[in-house]
Design a protein around this motif. Structure first.
Motif, short mmCIF file in Angstrom:
data_model
loop_
_atom_site.label_atom_id
_atom_site.label_comp_id
_atom_site.label_asym_id
_atom_site.label_seq_id
_atom_site.Cartn_x
_atom_site.Cartn_y
_atom_site.Cartn_z
N ARG A 80 -3.57 -25.85 -5.99
CA ARG A 80 -5.02 -25.68 -6.05
C ARG A 80 -5.47 -24.85 -7.24
O ARG A 80 -6.64 -24.89 -7.62
CB ARG A 80 -5.52 -25.05 -4.75
N GLY A 81 -4.56 -24.07 -7.81
CA GLY A 81 -4.93 -23.27 -8.98
C GLY A 81 -5.58 -21.96 -8.63
O GLY A 81 -6.15 -21.30 -9.51
N ILE A 82 -5.48 -21.54 -7.36
CA ILE A 82 -6.02 -20.24 -6.96
C ILE A 82 -5.18 -19.69 -5.82
O ILE A 82 -4.83 -20.43 -4.89
CB ILE A 82 -7.51 -20.32 -6.53
N VAL A 83 -4.83 -18.41 -5.92
CA VAL A 83 -4.18 -17.70 -4.83
C VAL A 83 -4.77 -16.30 -4.74
O VAL A 83 -5.20 -15.73 -5.74
CB VAL A 83 -2.64 -17.61 -5.01
N LEU A 84 -4.81 -15.78 -3.53
CA LEU A 84 -5.33 -14.44 -3.28
C LEU A 84 -4.24 -13.64 -2.59
O LEU A 84 -3.78 -14.01 -1.51
CB LEU A 84 -6.58 -14.53 -2.40
N LEU A 85 -3.80 -12.57 -3.24
CA LEU A 85 -2.77 -11.70 -2.67
C LEU A 85 -3.44 -10.49 -2.04
O LEU A 85 -4.16 -9.75 -2.72
CB LEU A 85 -1.78 -11.24 -3.74
N ARG A 86 -3.21 -10.30 -0.75
CA ARG A 86 -3.83 -9.19 -0.04
C ARG A 86 -2.76 -8.19 0.40
O ARG A 86 -1.66 -8.57 0.78
CB ARG A 86 -4.59 -9.70 1.18
N GLY A 87 -3.12 -6.91 0.36
CA GLY A 87 -2.21 -5.88 0.84
C GLY A 87 -1.53 -5.08 -0.25
O GLY A 87 -0.51 -4.43 0.01
N TRP A 88 -2.09 -5.06 -1.46
CA TRP A 88 -1.55 -4.20 -2.51
C TRP A 88 -1.74 -2.73 -2.10
O TRP A 88 -2.83 -2.33 -1.72
CB TRP A 88 -2.28 -4.43 -3.84
N PRO A 89 -0.68 -1.92 -2.19
CA PRO A 89 -0.78 -0.51 -1.77
C PRO A 89 -1.43 0.35 -2.85
O PRO A 89 -0.81 1.23 -3.45
CB PRO A 89 0.68 -0.13 -1.53
N VAL A 90 -2.72 0.11 -3.11
CA VAL A 90 -3.40 0.76 -4.23
C VAL A 90 -3.59 2.25 -4.04
O VAL A 90 -3.78 2.99 -5.02
CB VAL A 90 -4.76 0.08 -4.52
N GLU A 91 -3.55 2.72 -2.78
CA GLU A 91 -3.73 4.15 -2.53
C GLU A 91 -2.39 4.89 -2.51
O GLU A 91 -2.36 6.12 -2.47
CB GLU A 91 -4.47 4.36 -1.21
N LYS A 92 -1.30 4.15 -2.57
CA LYS A 92 0.03 4.74 -2.46
C LYS A 92 0.56 5.21 -3.81
O LYS A 92 1.36 6.15 -3.88
CB LYS A 92 0.99 3.71 -1.85
N TYR A 93 0.12 4.55 -4.89
CA TYR A 93 0.63 4.84 -6.22
C TYR A 93 -0.52 5.28 -7.13
O TYR A 93 -1.69 5.08 -6.84
CB TYR A 93 1.30 3.61 -6.83
N SER A 94 -0.15 5.86 -8.26
CA SER A 94 -1.15 6.23 -9.27
C SER A 94 -1.68 4.97 -9.95
O SER A 94 -1.08 3.89 -9.85
CB SER A 94 -0.53 7.15 -10.32
N LEU A 95 -2.81 5.10 -10.65
CA LEU A 95 -3.38 3.96 -11.37
C LEU A 95 -2.39 3.44 -12.40
O LEU A 95 -2.24 2.22 -12.58
CB LEU A 95 -4.68 4.38 -12.05
N ASP A 96 -1.70 4.33 -13.09
CA ASP A 96 -0.72 3.93 -14.09
C ASP A 96 0.42 3.14 -13.45
O ASP A 96 0.89 2.14 -14.00
CB ASP A 96 -0.16 5.16 -14.79
N GLU A 97 0.84 3.57 -12.26
CA GLU A 97 1.95 2.89 -11.58
C GLU A 97 1.53 1.54 -11.03
O GLU A 97 2.26 0.55 -11.15
CB GLU A 97 2.49 3.78 -10.46
N ILE A 98 0.34 1.47 -10.41
CA ILE A 98 -0.11 0.19 -9.85
C ILE A 98 -0.37 -0.80 -10.98
O ILE A 98 -0.12 -2.01 -10.84
CB ILE A 98 -1.36 0.37 -8.96
N GLY A 99 -0.84 -0.30 -12.13
CA GLY A 99 -1.08 -1.18 -13.27
C GLY A 99 0.22 -1.78 -13.79
O GLY A 99 0.28 -2.99 -14.07
N LEU A 100 1.26 -0.96 -13.89
CA LEU A 100 2.55 -1.47 -14.35
C LEU A 100 3.14 -2.43 -13.33
O LEU A 100 3.67 -3.49 -13.69
CB LEU A 100 3.52 -0.32 -14.60
N LEU A 101 3.05 -2.09 -12.05
CA LEU A 101 3.55 -2.95 -10.99
C LEU A 101 2.88 -4.32 -11.04
O LEU A 101 3.54 -5.37 -10.95
CB LEU A 101 3.29 -2.28 -9.63
N TYR A 102 1.58 -4.31 -11.21
CA TYR A 102 0.79 -5.54 -11.31
C TYR A 102 1.23 -6.37 -12.53
O TYR A 102 1.40 -7.60 -12.45
CB TYR A 102 -0.67 -5.13 -11.41
N GLY A 103 1.42 -5.69 -13.65
CA GLY A 103 1.88 -6.38 -14.85
C GLY A 103 3.28 -6.95 -14.69
O GLY A 103 3.56 -8.07 -15.13
N TRP A 104 4.17 -6.20 -14.03
CA TRP A 104 5.52 -6.68 -13.80
C TRP A 104 5.53 -7.93 -12.92
O TRP A 104 6.26 -8.88 -13.19
CB TRP A 104 6.36 -5.58 -13.16
#
Length: 335
Positions: A80-104
């Motif tokens: 379909r060309g679209i997916v939604l991922l729910r449940g990222w632990p955004v409050e568990k890590y720093s912004l720098d860490e969640i950004g790198l995790l997302y990029g990885w």
């Protein structure tokens, strides 16, 4: 004029917003084993002292959730060309860490490419206009019309949402094409022929402020229909050139924009903190409603954006590839 495609397209990418009852229909919920894989990745990032600047220069192998990542990639590129991922632990890590995790994680779909002249491979979508400069839409709180971004895949991860508004809207470009074919097929030719596009101050060195070539709104290459649409950048090019679109071109642009935003075509949802959307940028258009933000700085709306060049390259029109560049749209501005 370029000959336009004249056959309806079927398949999973030809969805309509009315096909979906809620976000549940396109969502993938991250569970304990996904978070455990994220925890392991963050431990490795801390061990190496890595953060957002390492996106694109380092990798992490999410071996324990590899099958799920592969399934999501297939849905993006061939479904379909679209997916939604729910449940990222955004409050568990720093912004720098969640950004790198997302990029990885994004690197398993494609290569993160440069998003601006600053050389950033992770964009910060927030209302932070810069006085005296031409500000791109993602730096404002205004409504954005249906458009495409750059390269194969676009990701948006919500860290904080606005006080009100800021809803995401997506439309299948395949369904938009099918609707135009069924209702006003005479408007397809100018869309396939394309338009010159204004860079609005962010052209690469050696490039003129307006493309010398036409960028097709719709194009077919090796049986694949692709879209590239930025209404404002096309309008700005006409104005700067002192030209006006023909009556047929103006009608085609207006009708394409109208159909893409129609209630039965578009799918509207709110990205909540910890939710991330990935879309196929060649088959899916996106937009955003206007929003009112929080007065407190630490509560203001913030999304993280990835532009990814898929490892399994989609065949696209030569002018589309030229427009998007080798390493993002602004690679030549970065050493």
């Amino acid at each position: 004029m370029v000959a336009a495609l004249r056959r309806p397209i079927e398949g999973p990418a030809a969805w309509k917003g009315s096909d979906f009852k809620s976000k549940d229909d396109v969502a993938f919920d991250l569970g304990p084993r996904h978070v455990a894989a994220f925890d392991a990745a963050i431990l490795e990032a801390r061990r190496q002292g890595l953060g957002i600047p390492a996106i694109g220069a380092s990798r992490y192998d999410f071996a324990t959730i590899g099958e799920d990542i592969d399934a999501l990639k297939r849905e993006l590129l061939h479904g379909r060309g679209i997916v939604l991922l729910r449940g990222w632990p955004v409050e568990k890590y720093s912004l720098d860490e969640i950004g790198l995790l997302y990029g990885w994680l994004g690197q398993h779909f494609g290569k993160p490419v440069i998003q601006s002249g600053k050389g950033d491979r992770l964009g910060f979508v927030a209302d932070i206009p810069q006085p005296g400069k031409i500000n791109r839409g993602y730096r404002s709180s205004a409504e954005l019309k249906m458009h495409t971004d750059s390269d194969d895949i676009v990701g948006l991860l919500c860290m904080r949402k606005a006080r009100t508004g800021g809803l995401s809207r997506v439309s299948s470009a395949i369904s938009v094409y099918n609707e135009i074919l069924a209702t006003k097929p005479h408007l397809l030719e100018p869309l396939f022929d394309g338009f010159r596009v204004h860079w609005n101050g962010e052209e690469a060195p050696g490039e003129p402020p307006i493309t010398e070539y036409r960028v097709p709104v719709l194009s077919e290459t090796q049986g694949c229909l692709s879209v590239c649409f930025g209404y404002k950048y096309i309008e700005d090019a006409f104005e700067a050139l002192g030209e006006t679109p023909s009556a047929l071109e103006a009608e085609a642009l207006a009708y394409f924009n109208e159909v893409a935003g129609r209630a039965d075509i578009a799918f509207e949802f709110q990205l909540e903190p910890g939710e991330c959307s990935f879309i196929n940028n060649y088959t899916t258009l996106h937009s955003r409603t206007a929003f009112e933000d929080w007065p407190e700085e630490n509560r203001r709306r913030l999304l993280l954006r990835l532009w990814l060049k898929a490892h399994d390259a989609r065949p696209i029109h030569a002018n589309l590839r030229r427009y998007y560049g080798v390493d993002g749209m602004y690679a030549e501005q970065v050493a």
